[in-house]
Enzyme design. Structure first.
Site, mmCIF file in Angstrom:
data_model
loop_
_atom_site.group_PDB
_atom_site.id
_atom_site.type_symbol
_atom_site.label_atom_id
_atom_site.label_comp_id
_atom_site.label_asym_id
_atom_site.label_seq_id
_atom_site.Cartn_x
_atom_site.Cartn_y
_atom_site.Cartn_z
ATOM 1 N N TYR A 42 7.188 4.978 -14.148
ATOM 2 C CA TYR A 42 6.374 6.021 -13.826
ATOM 3 C C TYR A 42 6.829 6.694 -12.422
ATOM 4 C CZ TYR A 42 2.586 9.658 -13.931
ATOM 5 O OH TYR A 42 2.052 10.995 -14.053
ATOM 6 N N GLN A 59 -1.441 10.106 -20.203
ATOM 7 C CA GLN A 59 -0.828 10.470 -21.505
ATOM 8 C C GLN A 59 0.590 9.665 -21.308
ATOM 9 O OE1 GLN A 59 -1.648 12.890 -19.596
ATOM 10 N NE2 GLN A 59 -0.200 14.348 -19.449
ATOM 11 N N ASN A 90 -1.151 9.109 -9.927
ATOM 12 C CA ASN A 90 -2.591 9.571 -9.372
ATOM 13 C C ASN A 90 -3.710 8.511 -10.039
ATOM 14 O OD1 ASN A 90 -2.772 10.301 -12.136
ATOM 15 N ND2 ASN A 90 -2.549 12.386 -11.353
ATOM 16 N N SER A 126 -2.915 5.768 -2.031
ATOM 17 C CA SER A 126 -2.094 5.205 -0.865
ATOM 18 C C SER A 126 -2.531 5.487 0.339
ATOM 19 C CB SER A 126 -0.597 6.050 -0.820
ATOM 20 O OG SER A 126 0.218 5.572 -0.037
ATOM 21 N N GLN A 132 1.260 9.595 5.701
ATOM 22 C CA GLN A 132 0.846 9.246 4.599
ATOM 23 C C GLN A 132 -0.448 10.249 3.879
ATOM 24 O OE1 GLN A 132 1.902 6.194 3.695
ATOM 25 N NE2 GLN A 132 0.840 6.395 1.767
ATOM 26 N N HIS A 180 0.503 12.760 1.366
ATOM 27 C CA HIS A 180 0.891 12.513 -0.147
ATOM 28 C C HIS A 180 -0.277 13.235 -0.998
ATOM 29 C CE1 HIS A 180 4.067 9.789 -0.558
ATOM 30 N NE2 HIS A 180 3.660 8.798 0.524
ATOM 31 N N GLU A 184 -1.924 -1.376 2.246
ATOM 32 C CA GLU A 184 -0.503 -1.238 1.689
ATOM 33 C C GLU A 184 0.255 -1.121 2.608
ATOM 34 O OE1 GLU A 184 1.691 2.245 -1.359
ATOM 35 O OE2 GLU A 184 -0.251 2.761 -0.043
ATOM 36 N N HIS A 185 0.429 -0.238 3.468
ATOM 37 C CA HIS A 185 1.578 -0.227 4.568
ATOM 38 C C HIS A 185 0.519 -0.560 6.060
ATOM 39 C CE1 HIS A 185 2.568 2.988 1.740
ATOM 40 N NE2 HIS A 185 3.804 2.297 1.774
ATOM 41 N N ASP A 192 9.755 3.843 3.072
ATOM 42 C CA ASP A 192 9.811 4.204 1.835
ATOM 43 C C ASP A 192 11.149 4.699 1.067
ATOM 44 O OD1 ASP A 192 6.930 4.558 1.391
ATOM 45 O OD2 ASP A 192 6.835 6.670 2.108
ATOM 46 N N GLU A 207 -10.760 -36.216 -24.274
ATOM 47 C CA GLU A 207 -11.152 -34.809 -24.738
ATOM 48 C C GLU A 207 -11.779 -34.735 -25.985
ATOM 49 O OE1 GLU A 207 -7.792 -32.222 -24.122
ATOM 50 O OE2 GLU A 207 -7.996 -32.266 -21.955
ATOM 51 N N HIS A 234 -4.805 -34.319 -31.702
ATOM 52 C CA HIS A 234 -3.921 -34.825 -30.479
ATOM 53 C C HIS A 234 -3.625 -36.330 -30.627
ATOM 54 C CE1 HIS A 234 -4.942 -30.590 -29.613
ATOM 55 N NE2 HIS A 234 -4.177 -30.749 -28.342
#
Length: 426
Positions: free
Chosen positions: A130, A187, A210, A233, A255, A258, A323-324, A357, A411, A416
Site C-alpha cells: 500500500y 477498500q 491513514n 507517524s 514529521q 505528513h 517510530e523515529h 526516509d 499429557e 500419541h
C-alpha cells in the site's frame, strides 16, 4: 507546540503524555464501524464497491478497465520524470537493495544420531504493498516496500495507491513492481485481502496509510498476513541544547507536515532551548506551504517535554517507544545503549530523519504508536515463510521414542503414546 514539565517522579501519569500516546486509539473507535462496512461491501460486491468508494473518497469516476494501470505507463513515467529525480530514485533503490540483501535467511539441515532436522525458507508467492497518495506523493514508500519483497524472491508484487502520479509509477518501475491498481483506503486493503474481479488476492499486505488503512489491516489480519498495525507517524528528538534550535524545529516539522494526526515531540534538559525551538517553529510556520496540516498536528499533539537529565530523557523515550528517534546531543553514542524501544534511531545532529526516509538504506516502514516495543521495521524477513523439516531413521527413533511416550503419558494422550508404541513393537 506545548511545553510540558516531566521533572517529577510521577511523569508516567502526566495527562499530556498519555493524551499524545493515545491519539491513534481515539481515532480507531470513531472510524472502525465505517471501515467494517467498507470491508463488507468490497467482499460482497468486488470491483463495483471499489469504483463506488473511489468516487466517494477520492473524487475519481473510474471504470473497471481504469482500475489497473497499464505497465507501459510505469515505463513511460520513468522516462518522463526529471533526470535528477530519476538518478536520485535509482541511487536510493540501490542503497535500499544492498541493505536488505543482508537480511536474507537461508534454509538449513543438521544431522544427529540418525535424525535430520532443518528449516526450509520460502518467499511468499504474492504480496500487496500500500502506497499513500492523498496528501502527498510517496515514491520513497514504493521503494521501501517493494525492494525487500523483490530481494526476498516474491513472485508477484501488487501495488495499490490512490491517484498514483508519475513519480510513484516511476518508482514502481525501478523497484520491480508487477502490477499497479488505482485504488486506496480501506477498500484497497479489502480488495487485496479477498480479491476482486480484477485485483488479485495476496498473501500479505504491507505499507503505511491513514487511519482507514491501518484499521482495515488490523481487522483483516488472519484473512491475510500484515506487516504491523501502524498508527499516525511520529518523531521524537532528544536534545541537550547543544544543537541549533532551527535544526530541531525543521526535523519536528518534517514529521508534522505528513498529516494532522502526526506526532512531533522534543525531549530536552534545557528550558531555554525548549523556548527557542518553540519560537523557531512558529517563525517557520508563518510562510510554510503545508501550514494547514503541520499547524493542526503541532497544536493538537506537538509537545516539548522538559526532563531532569539525559538518563530521564531515555526513560521517557523508551516509554513513548517512537517510530523515529533522533539523538541530537553532544555524545549520541553514549545514549544508544540506554535506548530499548524505537522503530529507527538517528544518531547525531547530521542524521536527520528525512535522509532515512529516502535513501540511507534501512526501511522507513516502521512501528508507530508505542508498537516499537514488539514490532520491527519492515524487512526481507517479512516476505519469507519457514517450514520445519524432520526425518527420523530407525536408529534415531530408538533414541527418542521412549522419552516421547513418557510425555504422551503425562499429557494423557493415548493415541500419541500408541503411535510410538506400535513402532517400538515392530
Amino acid at each position: 507546540m506545548q511545553i510540558e514539565d516531566l521533572r517529577n517522579s510521577a511523569w508516567r501519569f502526566n495527562s499530556r503524555l498519555r493524551f499524545v500516546m493515545a491519539r491513534g486509539e481515539v481515532m480507531a473507535e470513531e472510524y472502525e464501524p465505517v471501515v467494517k462496512e467498507i470491508i463488507k461491501q468490497v467482499r460482497e460486491k468486488g470491483d463495483t464497491a471499489l469504483l463506488e468508494y473511489t468516487k466517494r473518497f477520492d473524487g475519481e469516476e473510474l471504470t473497471e478497465e481504469d482500475l489497473e494501470v497499464p505497465y507501459e505507463e510505469l515505463e513511460r513515467a520513468y522516462e518522463e520524470i526529471e533526470p535528477e529525480v530519476r538518478t536520485a530514485l535509482e541511487i536510493a533503490h540501490e542503497r535500499i537493495r544492498r541493505f536488505h540483501e543482508k537480511q536474507l535467511e537461508r534454509s538449513f539441515l543438521v544431522e544427529e544420531d540418525g535424525i535430520l532436522l532443518g528449516m526450509r525458507v520460502f518467499p511468499l508467492e504474492r504480496v500487496g504493498i500500500y502506497v499513500p497518495g492523498g496528501k502527498a506523493s510517496y515514491p520513497s514508500t514504493v521503494l521501501m516496500n517493494a525492494v525487500p519483497a523483490v530481494v526476498a524472491g516474491v513472485e508477484e508484487v501488487i501495488m495499490v495507491s490512490p491517484k498514483p502520479n508519475k513519480y510513484t509509477l516511476a518508482s514502481a518501475f525501478i523497484a520491480g513492481v508487477s502490477r499497479v491498481f488505482r485504488v486506496g483506503g480501506a477498500q484497497a486493503v479489502a480488495a487485496l485481502a479477498y480479491g476482486t474481479e480484477r485485483v488479485p488476492k495476496v498473501d500479505k499486505i504491507v505499507g503505511p496509510g491513514n487511519i482507514y488503512v491501518a484499521l482495515a489491516k488490523k481487522l483483516l489480519f488472519g484473512v491475510v498476513d500484515i506487516d504491523m498495525i501502524a498508527g499516525p507517524s511520529e518523531v521524537l528528538v532528544i536534545s541537550d541544547g547543544s544543537v541549533d534550535p532551527s535544526w530541531v524545529a525543521w526535523d519536528l516539522l518534517s514529521q508534522a507536515e505528513h498529516d494532522e494526526l502526526a506526532g512531533a515531540f522534543l525531549i530536552t534538559t534545557d528550558p531555554k532551548h525548549a523556548q527557542e525551538v518553540k519560537l523557531k517553529l512558529e517563525e517557520i510556520l508563518d510562510n510554510f506551504p503545508r501550514k494547514d496540516i503541520a499547524k493542526k498536528s503541532l497544536e493538537r499533539f506537538g509537545t516539548i517535554f522538559l526532563v531532569e537529565d539525559l538518563e530521564q530523557a531515555c526513560e521517557v523515550a523508551n516509554y513513548i517507544a517512537p517510530e523515529h528517534l533522533e539523538l541530537m546531543v553532544e555524545e549520541p553514542f553514549a545514549l544508544l545503549p540506554k535506548i530499548k524501544h524505537a522503530g529507527a534511531v538517528f544518531v547525531g545532529k547530521y542524521t536527520t530523519e528525512p535522509l532515512g526516509d529516502y535513501l540511507l538504506g534501512p526501511n522507513h516502514t516502521l512501528p508507530t504508536g508505542r508498537t516499537a516495543r514488539f514490532f520491527s521495521p519492515l524487512g526481507v524477513y517479512d516476505f519469507l515463510k519457514r517450514s520445519s523439516l524432520m526425518y527420523v531413521s530407525k536408529e534415531g527413533f530408538e533414541k527418542v521414542a521412549e522419552y516421547a511416550q513418557h510425555i504422551a503419558k503425562a499429557e494423557g494422550l493415548i493415541a500419541h503414546y500408541g503411535a510410538v508404541e506400535v513402532r517400538r513393537k515392530q
